[in-house]
Write an enzyme that holds these catalytic residues in place. Structure first.
Site, PDB file in Angstrom:
ATOM      1  NE  ARG A 125      -0.470   0.081   5.009  1.00  0.00           N
ATOM      2  CZ  ARG A 125      -1.072   0.317   6.173  1.00  0.00           C
ATOM      3  NH1 ARG A 125      -2.384   0.482   6.210  1.00  0.00           N
ATOM      4  NH2 ARG A 125      -0.377   0.391   7.291  1.00  0.00           N
ATOM      5  CG  ASP A 168      10.648  -9.663   9.487  1.00  0.00           C
ATOM      6  OD1 ASP A 168      11.099  -8.513   9.282  1.00  0.00           O
ATOM      7  OD2 ASP A 168      10.637 -10.198  10.610  1.00  0.00           O
ATOM      8  CE1 TYR A 187      10.418   6.812   8.605  1.00  0.00           C
ATOM      9  CE2 TYR A 187      10.688   9.194   8.422  1.00  0.00           C
ATOM     10  CZ  TYR A 187      10.271   7.985   7.890  1.00  0.00           C
ATOM     11  OH  TYR A 187       9.706   7.953   6.629  1.00  0.00           O
ATOM     12  CB  ALA A 204      16.350   4.830  10.062  1.00  0.00           C
ATOM     13  CE  LYS A 205      12.596   6.377   5.689  1.00  0.00           C
ATOM     14  NZ  LYS A 205      12.497   5.294   4.684  1.00  0.00           N
TER      15      LYS A 205
END
Length: 253
Positions: free
Chosen positions: A16, A63, A154, A157-158
């Site tokens: 999605r 996963d 986040y 990580a990005k």
């Protein structure tokens, strides 16, 4: 007429949102597409929609943070569609919180899905690209890589995805493989709707306030990111590698 072979693309988090949008666009570009998602029902539903539109797509469970799951999923893609030479590392999760409230699990989960996941997927798929002497890797970063309150996990990580991308470009470039990153701004997805809900405001109010800071005066749609991914995955992008493209409606600073 062209002699270009039909490429096989993998899109993680493809069930999605942005991933589904990218999957649809790559299928429209003529690729066979494998949508990999932790929620296999979403992946299969989107794959069926692509098939109904005349494309070729499958939905598989994965996963991305689990080494065996990744290996099994890529093997299934090869068996059902052929060797994959396009990879879009889009799978992601949010575990937002201020630093003093953030748990170790919040941190590890985000790092595991984004960075470990991109590493495992890229390592598994690159052998097919190297063998073919052609490949495209697109990693999803974010404008949050520049820093964002409540997203230390986040954002880290990005930002890491950008360094990972540039290193892949250096290591894999001699084998005809490019690696680029897309850093979306605010995109309307189930994830951003959930963010608004968590803030206890309607998405409409959330978007109205956000748009005030976006030069083009609208929020993005998955199709906006899919268009950028389409270019990076194209034959014509062979001399573009190691780049980070911010798709955010204008300057961020």
């Amino acid at each position: 007429m062209t002699d270009t072979p039909q490429r096989v693309a993998i899109v993680t988090g493809g069930g999605r949102g942005i991933g589904a949008g990218i999957g649809r666009r790559l299928a429209a570009d003529g690729m066979k597409v494998a949508l990999l998602d932790l929620n296999v029902d979403d992946a299969r539903e989107t794959a069926q929609a692509i098939t109904d539109d005349g494309g070729t797509a499958i939905g598989l469970a994965v996963d991305v943070a689990d080494e065996q799951s990744v290996a099994a999923a890529v093997a299934s893609v090869e068996a059902e569609l052929g060797a994959p030479t396009v990879l879009v590392n889009n799978a992601g999760v949010l575990r937002d919180n201020l630093l003093f409230k953030m748990s170790v699990d919040d941190w590890d989960t985000v790092m595991g899905v984004h960075l470990r996941g991109a590493f495992l997927m890229s390592r598994e798929v690159q052998k097919h690209m190297v063998e073919a002497k052609w490949g495209r890797i697109v990693n999803l970063s974010s404008s949050s890589a520049l820093g964002n309150r409540g997203q230390s996990n986040y954002s880290a990580a990005k930002a890491g995805m950008q360094g990972f991308t540039k290193t892949l470009a250096i290591e894999l470039g001699p084998f005809g493989v490019t690696a680029n990153a897309i850093a979306p701004g605010l995109i309307e997805t189930a994830m951003t709707h959930a963010t608004a809900e968590r803030l206890r405001v309607s998405f409409e109010a959330f978007a109205t306030e956000a748009v005030k800071t976006i030069p083009v005066r609208r929020i993005g749609q998955p199709a906006d990111i899919a268009a950028a991914a389409s270019f990076f995955c194209s034959e014509g992008a062979s001399f573009v590698s190691g780049q980070v493209l911010y798709v955010a409606g204008g300057p961020l600073d």
